[in-house]
Design an enzyme around this catalytic site. Structure first.
Site, mmCIF file in Angstrom:
data_model
loop_
_atom_site.group_PDB
_atom_site.id
_atom_site.type_symbol
_atom_site.label_atom_id
_atom_site.label_comp_id
_atom_site.label_asym_id
_atom_site.label_seq_id
_atom_site.Cartn_x
_atom_site.Cartn_y
_atom_site.Cartn_z
ATOM 1 N N LYS A 152 -14.893 43.519 17.660
ATOM 2 C CA LYS A 152 -13.965 43.278 16.543
ATOM 3 C C LYS A 152 -14.047 44.399 15.511
ATOM 4 C CE LYS A 152 -11.682 40.974 13.216
ATOM 5 N NZ LYS A 152 -10.268 40.644 13.230
ATOM 6 N N LYS A 175 -14.850 45.863 5.160
ATOM 7 C CA LYS A 175 -16.065 45.195 5.645
ATOM 8 C C LYS A 175 -16.236 45.406 7.142
ATOM 9 C CE LYS A 175 -16.214 40.992 7.023
ATOM 10 N NZ LYS A 175 -16.191 39.542 7.242
#
Length: 198
Positions: free
Chosen positions: A77, A146
């Site tokens: 991811k 992030k």
């Protein structure tokens, strides 16, 4: 199913050892594909546990990928979002250069989408969210920053020296610092344009 640092996922798995199973299964595809139920799901963890839960994942998403051991879904991811962020930043910087040279934004995007520069940002983000000034894709700049930082952290932990990854992570950190509040990730265009306004 959120995006997390794969090193933290591995640590959590070690703490849970003998007390149940853990799979990491972040998703990708954005708001539109979430509404359609066609998200990609990237699963990490024990293969036998994945097989026991596969029917659930097949129900939740359009395409399920088993990535390997625990943490590999979160690693995938973050790497996916690094490549996505790099494409968006490159497309926005090129758009700024084209505009300054006098090339129409619409023409610029059309040419990229019929040429080798085509990517997800040029096909799905520039016209819809950037040049339209809608800036409402549904994914925040803070989350993108992030995720890319997660990719930089675990890559560095493995001893890799990925200078482009580190550079894009730094650009995203600077962009989040630039804006006073949480904003859509497509608004990075404003940050990049502001840096180049003379």
């Amino acid at each position: 199913m959120s995006s997390s640092c794969p090193l933290d996922t591995i640590s959590l798995g070690e703490r849970l050892n003998g007390r149940g199973g853990l799979l990491d299964a972040p998703v990708s595809g954005g708001v539109k594909r979430a509404e359609e139920g066609s998200l990609s799901i990237m699963v990490g963890g024990p293969h036998n546990l994945y097989l026991r839960q596969k029917k659930l994942f097949d129900t939740l998403g359009g395409k399920v990928f088993y990535c390997g051991e625990l943490g590999s879904g979160h690693a995938m991811k973050s790497l996916n979002n690094y490549v996505s962020a790099a494409g968006l930043i490159a497309a926005c910087e090129a758009l700024i250069a084209a505009e300054n040279f006098g090339i129409s934004p619409e023409l610029f995007i059309d040419i990229l989408n019929h040429s080798t520069g085509k990517n997800d940002a040029t096909e799905n983000k520039l016209k819809r969210f950037v040049t339209s000034q809608a800036f409402n894709s549904g994914f925040s700049l803070n989350l993108q920053a992030k995720d890319v930082k997660n990719a930089a952290v675990f890559s560095e932990h493995m001893g890799l020296k990925l200078s482009s990854l580190n550079k894009f992570s730094e650009i995203l950190r600077e962009a989040t610092d630039y804006f006073a509040s949480e904003i859509d990730h497509t608004e990075i265009y404003k940050f990049l344009k502001n840096k180049n306004d003379v």
